[in-house]
Design a protein around this motif. Structure first.
Motif: not given
Length: 216
Positions: A4-10, A27-40
């Motif tokens: 399956g595919m997980v969309r960290a951000l959509a 909440p955990s798994g909501s995509g905030k860390s992925t957003a932070m990694n992209i912004i950084g």
């Protein structure tokens, strides 16, 4: 993941303006860390576009992204990430070594950064000789010693007690207001998020709310 595919951000559409203090929650798994990694500029989105100062980051090479981070972005982590056997001032100097700065100049800049975060007189203490709050101040000094435009803080108070947490948040607020550093912080703690001027809440990889805090 597996078959399956997980969309960290959509479908996230986000603009961060210079000088803002933003708290990203969810909440955990909501995509905030992925957003932070992209912004950084640590991760590249698999689709869509991310621009930093007008530059399309997805088109940069790995080395170019490293230069962008080195010159414009400071990082503060929950776990401090200090080198245990080196002093506070040596930890703060580290980004300046990567820039090739002369020893005298980088030592002076590191001392000024430590004074700015309230650690004058603690320059030659190792992390083991400092409290958790002081270690986080060293980490913040290391992040700002290069005069970044953007400071990314990932759960910066997660390992601290309540009093030290508020001290760190007051420090970030002063850096934002006094030096004009844009601050983007990920946090699970509502009382820490309340220090920010703008709050963005993620749910299931999407922005559920995005609002500016009313002035006191």
């Amino acid at each position: 993941m597996g078959g399956g595919m997980v969309r960290a951000l959509a479908g996230v559409n986000l603009e961060i303006r210079q000088g803002e203090f933003i708290a990203i929650t969810g909440p955990s798994g909501s995509g905030k860390s992925t957003a932070m990694n992209i912004i950084g500029c640590l991760d590249r989105p698999s689709s869509g576009s991310f621009r930093f100062l007008g530059v399309e980051v997805g088109k940069l090479t790995q080395d170019q992204r490293a230069l962008l981070r080195r010159n414009y972005i400071g990082f503060v982590f929950q776990g401090f990430n200090l080198l245990n056997r080196t002093t506070a001032i040596e930890n703060v100097e580290l980004p300046l070594i990567y820039r090739g700065m002369a020893r005298h100049e980088r030592r002076q800049r590191a001392a000024e950064a430590l004074a700015l975060v309230g650690l004058a007189g603690r320059e030659h203490h190792t992390p083991g000789e400092l409290s958790g709050g002081q270690q986080q101040r060293v980490a913040i000094a290391r992040a700002i010693v290069t005069d970044p435009l953007l400071l990314l803080a990932d759960e910066p108070t997660g390992n601290l007690d309540t009093q030290r947490s508020h001290e760190i948040m007051e420090l970030l607020t002063r850096l934002n207001a006094g030096r004009g550093i844009t601050v983007v912080m990920v946090t699970h703690e509502p009382d820490m998020a309340a220090y920010a001027n703008r709050m963005i809440h993620f749910v299931d990889g999407r922005i559920a709310s995005d609002g500016v805090r009313a002035a006191a």
